[in-house]
Design a protein around this motif. Structure first.
Motif, short mmCIF file in Angstrom:
data_model
loop_
_atom_site.label_atom_id
_atom_site.label_comp_id
_atom_site.label_asym_id
_atom_site.label_seq_id
_atom_site.Cartn_x
_atom_site.Cartn_y
_atom_site.Cartn_z
N ALA A 126 18.80 48.50 38.39
CA ALA A 126 19.60 49.06 37.38
C ALA A 126 19.27 50.60 37.23
O ALA A 126 19.53 51.34 36.26
CB ALA A 126 18.80 48.48 35.93
N GLY A 127 19.33 51.29 38.53
CA GLY A 127 19.39 52.73 38.65
C GLY A 127 20.75 53.37 38.61
O GLY A 127 21.67 52.81 38.10
N GLY A 128 20.62 54.59 39.09
CA GLY A 128 21.78 55.52 38.54
C GLY A 128 23.16 54.93 39.28
O GLY A 128 24.31 55.41 38.55
N ASN A 149 16.31 43.49 36.86
CA ASN A 149 15.84 44.61 37.32
C ASN A 149 14.31 44.32 36.70
O ASN A 149 13.93 43.73 35.75
CB ASN A 149 16.24 45.88 36.49
CG ASN A 149 15.67 47.19 36.91
OD1 ASN A 149 15.64 47.35 38.19
ND2 ASN A 149 15.37 48.01 36.06
N ARG A 150 13.38 44.83 37.60
CA ARG A 150 12.08 44.76 37.54
C ARG A 150 11.67 45.42 36.07
O ARG A 150 10.81 44.52 35.36
CB ARG A 150 11.27 45.80 38.44
CG ARG A 150 9.71 45.76 38.19
CD ARG A 150 9.11 46.66 39.26
NE ARG A 150 9.50 47.87 39.24
CZ ARG A 150 9.21 48.87 40.01
NH1 ARG A 150 8.56 48.79 41.14
NH2 ARG A 150 9.67 50.18 40.05
N THR A 151 12.04 46.19 35.56
CA THR A 151 11.96 46.74 34.14
C THR A 151 13.27 46.35 33.30
O THR A 151 14.30 47.02 33.22
CB THR A 151 11.94 48.63 34.12
OG1 THR A 151 10.90 49.01 35.09
CG2 THR A 151 11.17 49.04 32.90
N LYS A 154 15.68 48.72 31.04
CA LYS A 154 16.69 49.32 31.80
C LYS A 154 17.92 48.68 31.86
O LYS A 154 19.09 49.06 31.66
CB LYS A 154 16.01 50.05 33.00
CG LYS A 154 15.52 51.29 32.82
CD LYS A 154 14.88 51.72 34.19
CE LYS A 154 15.54 52.35 35.26
NZ LYS A 154 14.69 52.82 36.47
N TRP A 170 13.63 39.30 36.28
CA TRP A 170 13.41 39.66 37.78
C TRP A 170 12.68 38.62 38.48
O TRP A 170 11.56 37.92 38.11
CB TRP A 170 12.33 41.04 37.54
CG TRP A 170 12.01 41.52 38.87
CD1 TRP A 170 10.96 41.43 39.66
CD2 TRP A 170 12.98 41.95 39.91
NE1 TRP A 170 10.95 42.16 40.84
CE2 TRP A 170 12.34 42.39 41.10
CE3 TRP A 170 14.32 42.28 39.93
CZ2 TRP A 170 13.00 43.01 41.96
CZ3 TRP A 170 14.99 42.84 41.18
CH2 TRP A 170 14.21 43.18 42.14
N THR A 183 18.56 48.58 44.17
CA THR A 183 17.17 48.92 44.18
C THR A 183 16.80 49.68 45.14
O THR A 183 17.73 49.95 46.18
CB THR A 183 16.03 47.87 43.92
OG1 THR A 183 16.07 47.33 45.20
CG2 THR A 183 16.42 46.79 43.14
N SER A 184 15.69 50.40 45.06
CA SER A 184 15.49 51.07 46.23
C SER A 184 14.45 50.39 47.21
O SER A 184 13.91 51.00 48.16
CB SER A 184 14.61 52.52 45.72
OG SER A 184 13.76 52.33 44.90
N ILE A 185 14.57 49.10 46.99
CA ILE A 185 13.70 48.27 48.10
C ILE A 185 14.28 48.16 49.47
O ILE A 185 15.23 47.74 49.47
CB ILE A 185 13.35 46.82 47.40
CG1 ILE A 185 12.78 47.05 46.27
CG2 ILE A 185 12.62 45.98 48.32
CD1 ILE A 185 12.48 45.61 45.30
P1 ATR Z 1 16.80 55.81 39.01
O1 ATR Z 1 16.11 54.44 38.33
O2 ATR Z 1 15.76 56.72 38.66
O3 ATR Z 1 18.05 55.86 38.88
P2 ATR Z 1 17.10 54.72 41.54
O4 ATR Z 1 16.74 54.88 42.80
O5 ATR Z 1 18.70 54.63 41.22
O6 ATR Z 1 16.58 55.55 40.51
O7 ATR Z 1 16.83 53.05 40.75
C1 ATR Z 1 15.54 52.38 41.38
C2 ATR Z 1 15.87 51.04 41.35
O8 ATR Z 1 14.88 50.37 42.22
C3 ATR Z 1 15.46 50.67 39.88
O9 ATR Z 1 16.25 49.54 39.51
C4 ATR Z 1 13.97 50.22 40.37
O10 ATR Z 1 13.46 49.17 39.29
P3 ATR Z 1 12.67 50.01 37.69
O11 ATR Z 1 13.85 50.34 36.86
O12 ATR Z 1 11.82 48.75 37.35
O13 ATR Z 1 11.87 51.05 38.32
C5 ATR Z 1 14.05 49.39 41.48
N1 ATR Z 1 12.89 49.35 42.27
C6 ATR Z 1 12.40 50.23 43.02
N2 ATR Z 1 11.14 49.81 43.59
C7 ATR Z 1 10.99 48.58 43.31
C8 ATR Z 1 10.15 47.52 43.52
N3 ATR Z 1 9.00 47.69 44.37
N4 ATR Z 1 10.40 46.30 42.90
C9 ATR Z 1 11.33 45.94 42.15
N5 ATR Z 1 12.55 47.04 41.86
C10 ATR Z 1 12.05 48.06 42.45
#
Ligand code: ATR
Length: 264
Positions: A126-128, A149-151, A154, A170, A183-185
């Motif tokens: 759910a990032g940018g 999304n993990r969180t 968001k 999630w 995600t950034s995984i």
């Molecule tokens: P931003 O959230 O600042 O826009 P992003 O790089 O665009 O940054 O987004 C990172 C995404 O990868 C988020 O959805 C993040 O989940 P959270 O919202 O829970 O942080 C997800 N993410 C990163 N590492 C993760 C992990 N180890 N397990 C699950 N989700 C992960």
């Protein structure tokens, strides 16, 4: 000489300067493009520099695509709808916020000849960049969009922008035709999904916003026979091409020469 920057945090990995400076040279333009790691408190001053003519354009990357909006005068329709700006141009002191990620995503999917009509989508993250992806999916007539999304908060926030989104827990893996890793995984070796993608079966499109490093856990599932895999490289190239066109009024070429140059 015109001056352009990509701003974000982190920014070290960005390929944008290499690509934009290549196109600047190819098109004999008097311009330079750099990168700058910034903090949220720097955004106002950077935008003032644009107004004062000290800078001529910006690309904005994670995590400022939304927070930059308060410093911009006018938003394009795409930027308004997604509340996400990745490119700023200046017209007589007026700052215009654009979103070229949408074109990047849409055109990269269309290049696969993949018809999204009536397809069911699962978005991880759910990032940018996600609002641009959802908007692009809707423009291409995807019928159902699930997002996880993990969180969870968001993910729920994104429902304020796109109310027909379905939020799932999630780790759950509902039926899908196309799955998108937003995600950034995958960026770090230690990151793991803890999702068994093989269970989803085949005949799926796996789209990974990440293109470096490669291969990743996600790309391995996407490259299983019967699936289609696409990473975010074409999306990156196309969003950059559209930003270049906005600033310089010329559409730069994405050809073998530029691909070879970037791979060196
Ligand atoms: P931003 O959230 O600042 O826009 P992003 O790089 O665009 O940054 O987004 C990172 C995404 O990868 C988020 O959805 C993040 O989940 P959270 O919202 O829970 O942080 C997800 N993410 C990163 N590492 C993760 C992990 N180890 N397990 C699950 N989700 C992960």
């Amino acid at each position: 000489m015109k001056k352009f920057l990509v701003i974000g945090n982190p920014i070290g990995h960005s390929l944008s300067p290499k690509l934009q400076n290549y196109w600047i040279k190819k098109n004999n333009l008097d311009a330079i493009y750099g990168k700058l790691e910034v903090h949220e408190s720097d955004l106002a001053e950077l935008c003032k520099n644009l107004k004062d003519g000290k800078l001529d354009g910006l690309n904005i990357t994670v995590p400022f695509k939304n927070s930059i909006i308060q410093h911009v005068d006018v938003l394009s329709g795409h930027a308004l709808r997604t509340k996400s700006v990745n490119t700023i141009s200046v017209d007589k002191g007026v700052l215009i916020g654009h979103n070229t990620d949408i074109d990047g995503f849409e055109i990269s999917v269309k290049k696969l000849n993949y018809d999204l009509t009536n397809k069911s989508i699962l978005i991880l993250g759910a990032g940018g960049v996600v609002p641009s992806i959802i908007y692009g999916l809707k423009r291409m007539n995807a019928s159902k969009i699930n997002l996880t999304n993990r969180t969870k908060e968001k993910a729920i926030k994104l429902k304020n922008l796109f109310n027909d989104l379905t939020i799932i827990d999630w780790g759950d893996l509902p039926e899908f035709d196309m799955i998108i890793n937003a995600t950034s995984i995958g960026l770090k070796d230690s990151d793991k999904f803890n999702i068994d993608f093989i269970k989803a079966g085949t005949n799926k499109l796996f789209y990974d916003v990440i293109y470096e490093p490669y291969p990743t856990e996600f790309s391995l599932a996407g490259n299983i026979s019967g699936n289609i895999f696409e990473n975010g490289f074409n999306m990156f190239l196309i969003q950059a091409q559209k930003a270049f066109s906005i600033w310089h009024n010329v559409e730069p070429k994405i050809d073998n020469e530029v691909l070879k140059f970037l791979n060196n």
